[in-house]
Write a protein that holds these residues in place. Structure first.
Motif, short mmCIF file in Angstrom:
data_model
loop_
_atom_site.label_atom_id
_atom_site.label_comp_id
_atom_site.label_asym_id
_atom_site.label_seq_id
_atom_site.Cartn_x
_atom_site.Cartn_y
_atom_site.Cartn_z
N VAL B 184 0.83 -1.17 0.10
CA VAL B 184 -0.13 0.05 0.01
C VAL B 184 0.96 1.36 -0.12
N GLU B 186 2.98 1.97 -2.14
CA GLU B 186 3.36 2.51 -3.51
C GLU B 186 2.15 3.48 -4.11
N PRO B 187 0.98 2.73 -4.02
CA PRO B 187 0.03 3.81 -4.23
C PRO B 187 0.04 5.30 -3.80
N TYR B 188 0.31 5.33 -2.44
CA TYR B 188 0.54 6.75 -1.69
C TYR B 188 1.69 7.32 -2.45
N LYS B 190 3.03 7.22 -5.37
CA LYS B 190 2.55 7.64 -6.66
C LYS B 190 1.59 8.77 -6.56
N SER B 191 0.69 8.78 -5.55
CA SER B 191 -0.31 10.10 -5.37
C SER B 191 0.38 11.01 -4.70
N LYS B 224 -7.71 16.99 -0.79
CA LYS B 224 -7.98 15.61 -0.37
C LYS B 224 -8.64 15.73 1.22
N ARG B 230 -6.34 2.44 4.73
CA ARG B 230 -5.52 1.59 4.09
C ARG B 230 -4.41 1.05 4.80
N GLN B 370 -11.11 0.73 0.04
CA GLN B 370 -10.50 2.05 -0.44
C GLN B 370 -10.43 2.89 0.88
N ASP B 371 -9.72 3.96 1.08
CA ASP B 371 -9.49 4.98 2.22
C ASP B 371 -10.95 5.70 2.09
#
Lengths: 294, 492
Positions: B184, B186-188, B190-191, B224, B230, B370-371
């Motif tokens: 988890v 990685e998605p953070y 990249k965001s 946001k 997550r 999802q968060d």
């Protein structure tokens, strides 16, 4: 045999599905049933539609002799409002319904109304009153199978009426989300599935953007238009963190439709019932001539 | 056996609050695996500005632990502060589900109707933890954006280019990364999220003399509006609870990607719940959560706490949040630290409105992909999870009205019992009751026990209505299609 085939107007199914969605949500998703609001949405829309029709035809007619399809359109718009627009104020309901109906008469270009009535009513009410809101999470994602089945049912019974818009929108939107969430950001697949399995998205793609009366006339234009809406809506939701973007973008992009119609010519869509009516009028006309000559 | 069910459910809510957690994950340098179970968060939001306060009731050796929270921006030192732990306790006390008591009048004694509202309480609350380490290495493609010491905490804000780098950085700095956390990260990254890594500065902590770790508050500007749950699932097995106390200007907050459900409220329940309210609510929550298919956020409380609103609760369980509490929680739009100004602006100044929402989410990896993402709505409707018990009349009930009263009482108690099993999924026998001598005060055949015997034991009501509904809809659509098909044939 030249017997006029009785083909059901797709709008009847649309109404039926909207009523099913609403009752499902109230019965099983713990929605608070706002009966007063529902009656205000529906009542206002029907009464105003009737008044508008009467004024346009320059005569008062009893609601039972309401020949045009106006009541169907008004009922569908107001059912959409019942499903989507939330407020705690009864006057907002009247306003939203009135905006939906009037938008059809005020914003017209080339015999077509520019905005999808319910989308316009929703967006204008949310933006200008600050007292109404949309709840994109209101269906959760576990009800999605139910919704999907109903939407598929809708396709079957309406014989793929203007499904091109729905598919173009849905595939573009889901495709972009997939690329962003799964391929680029590397979220697990269930993250993506949750994004697309919301009742709001399906409702929008099957019952709102698909409205053939407010889409471009030309088939290619329709697809480009739907994909454009999907792309812009995706951009604002993924990068600007906005909610319910498809509805807002639909209204924002509506003025492009006359432009598309100007560039790519095609026949204006008519609901089957309306087609039938005009055919019937022609037949009657011919018959009367015959009788006259005979 | 049945007792076990109740105690097990109780464990979930009560024991769980012993072990703290936030939406970030704890990383441990020691071998003992830490669990995140319950966390409390205060969210203050207006426009694009967010203030998040994370309670910290971490129990354990403070020097061994650290917390990692993804944040959308690099925080300045002035964006981070430590607040007093009892703030959470006060907010919890104010907004928790409540039990209201009513007293029946003896129809044989004509007295003025006596009504009393006593509010019982439930659920405990908050408190914190971490350690110290410092290292940076460009090899890991991790950049230390900032380092601060705030209160008893040492804080490092990291940005990373890749999750393996961050993972390695944390490992190299002797953090034990929980299993599953890497995927988890990685998605953070990249965001474009930054990582707020917190440890306890032991010297500072000793100097300050706080035994408990205090909550940390951060503020930032970002569109946001979410809580990164997550990441918190990385080192917790099973379900975790989170209570969100939100303060906004216009109205309730709600999740945009999970369904919001109002807790059942205003229900009449049996008198014996009085002494068992904690376990009643724990069971009710668990039962409702399962009934709603888990992926939901429950609204437990929503109230306008603006200075202009005089009635800040009804009934009040405890003091409603006052000016200082709101300031401490991070409600910045109340203006200067001048209490008089706040009070004098009653009724007029809409810019000083404050709306409070309490959400309760029980999440796990399966039901929560999802968060949690939120939005503020203009919904100002007040809401509270409130349950009602009624004490029977006492004294001599031999007059005819008294006899009628007993009949009604019996009927009412039947309803209360079935409400109880509807709410909690448990029947009378399941309760490990802390018995009240109330049973001796009423006649035997109106006691809950006797009603429970005559009534059948808990009814299993699971989605039959739904099945019937779906089946009839399916039937309807099949019929429609058939009729359409016939029409098609006729046409040919």
């Amino acid at each position: 045999m030249a017997v006029a085939v009785k083909q059901w107007d797709a709008r009847y199914f649309q109404m039926a599905f909207q009523v099913i969605f609403l009752s499902y949500s109230i019965l099983f998703l713990q929605w608070k049933a706002e009966w007063l609001q529902y009656s205000l949405y529906i009542g206002t829309a029907l009464i105003l539609q009737w008044l508008c029709d009467a004024i346009l035809e320059k005569k008062m007619f009893s609601p039972f002799q309401w020949s045009s399809g106006g009541w169907k359109s008004a009922l569908i718009s107001s059912l959409s409002l019942c499903l989507l627009l939330k407020t705690n104020n009864w006057s907002i309901c009247i306003l939203a319904s009135a905006l939906s109906v009037f938008s059809k008469y005020i914003f017209r270009i080339n015999g077509k109304h520019v905005f999808n009535p319910s989308a316009f009513g929703i967006v204008a009410t949310v933006l200008f009153t600050g007292n109404a809101w949309l709840s994109p999470g209101q269906w959760g994602s576990s009800a999605v199978i139910f919704f999907a089945v109903c939407c598929l049912g809708f396709i079957v019974v309406t014989r793929v009426q203007k499904l091109d818009i729905t598919l173009a929108f849905l595939l573009t939107f889901a495709g972009l989300l997939f690329i962003r969430q799964v391929i680029y950001l590397n979220w697990p697949i269930d993250f993506f599935l949750q994004s697309i399995s919301t009742g709001s998205l399906l409702l929008f793609s099957f019952f709102m953007i698909s409205d053939p009366r407010t889409a471009p006339n030309h088939a290619v234009a329709r697809i480009i238009w739907a994909m454009l809406i999907a792309a812009v809506a995706f951009y604002f939701s993924a990068f600007k963190w906005m909610n319910s973007t498809p509805i807002f973008i639909l209204v924002l992009m509506a003025p492009l439709v006359p432009l598309f119609d100007l560039l790519m010519k095609a026949k204006i869509f008519q609901w089957r019932a309306a087609v039938k009516e005009s055919q019937q009028a022609t037949i009657n006309f011919i018959k009367s001539k015959r009788i006259y000559h005979g | 056996m049945k007792r076990k069910i109740i105690s097990a459910a109780l464990l979930l809510v009560f024991i769980s609050s012993d072990v703290f957690a936030f939406c970030g994950f704890y990383v441990s340098k020691a071998d003992g695996t830490l669990k995140n179970k319950t966390s409390q968060v205060i969210l203050v939001r207006d426009g694009e500005r967010t203030v998040i306060t994370m309670s910290n009731d971490f129990k354990g050796d403070v020097k061994d632990f650290a917390m990692v929270v993804p944040v959308p921006t690099v925080l300045k030192k002035s964006d981070i502060k430590v607040v007093e732990a009892d703030l959470f306790q006060r907010l919890n006390d104010y907004s928790k589900p409540r039990l209201v008591e009513y007293f029946d009048q003896n129809p044989c004694e004509r007295r003025d109707y006596e009504l009393a509202e006593i509010v019982t309480q439930k659920m405990s609350a908050p408190s914190t933890a971490n350690a110290k380490e410092k290292s940076e290495d460009s090899r890991y493609k991790v950049k230390v954006e900032a380092e601060y010491t705030v209160g008893e905490y040492d804080i490092v804000i990291l940005s990373a280019e890749e999750s393996t780098g961050l993972y390695k950085w944390l490992t190299a700095n002797k953090y034990k990364i929980p299993k599953g956390a890497e995927e988890v990260l990685e998605p953070y990254i990249k965001s474009n999220m930054k990582f707020f890594v917190v440890k306890v500065n032991i010297e500072e902590q000793e100097e300050l003399g706080f035994e408990q770790l205090r909550p940390l508050q951060i503020k930032f500007n970002s569109p946001k509006f979410m809580l990164p749950i997550r990441l918190g699932m990385a080192n917790a097995d099973g379900d975790q609870d989170m209570i969100v106390y939100a303060f906004t200007k216009n109205g309730r907050i709600e999740s945009t990607n999970y369904r919001s459900v109002l807790m059942p409220t205003g229900k009449n329940i049996p008198l014996f719940v009085q002494k068992n309210f904690g376990s009643f609510y724990a069971n009710l929550f668990q039962h409702q959560w399962e009934k709603e298919n888990q992926s939901v956020s429950f609204v437990e409380y929503a109230w306008d706490v603006s200075p202009s609103n005089f009635m800040k609760c009804d009934p009040c369980v405890s003091e409603p949040p006052n000016f200082n509490d709101l300031k401490e929680a991070g409600v910045w739009w109340l203006g200067k630290d001048v209490y008089e100004e706040y009070v004098n602006e009653y009724n007029t100044n809409k810019t000083k409105n404050v709306f409070f929402t309490r959400l309760h989410v029980r999440y796990n990896r399966k039901a929560f992909a999802q968060d949690l993402v939120f939005q503020e709505t203009p919904n100002k409707e007040n809401f509270q999870a409130r349950y009602i018990i009624t004490h029977p009349a006492t004294g001599n009930l031999t007059c005819s009205e008294g006899q009628n009263y007993l009949k009604e009482l019996k009927e009412r108690r039947k309803k209360e019992m079935s409400m109880l099993s509807q709410l909690t999924g448990k029947g009378y026998d399941d309760w490990d009751l802390v018995m009240d001598p109330e049973l001796n005060r009423t006649t035997v055949d109106t006691s809950y026990q006797s009603i429970a015997v005559t009534e059948s034991t808990p009814m299993k009501k699971t989605g039959t209505g739904k099945t019937v509904f779906l089946a009839s809809m399916a039937l309807l659509s099949v019929l429609t299609m058939v009729s359409i098909g016939r029409r098609g044939k006729n046409k040919e």
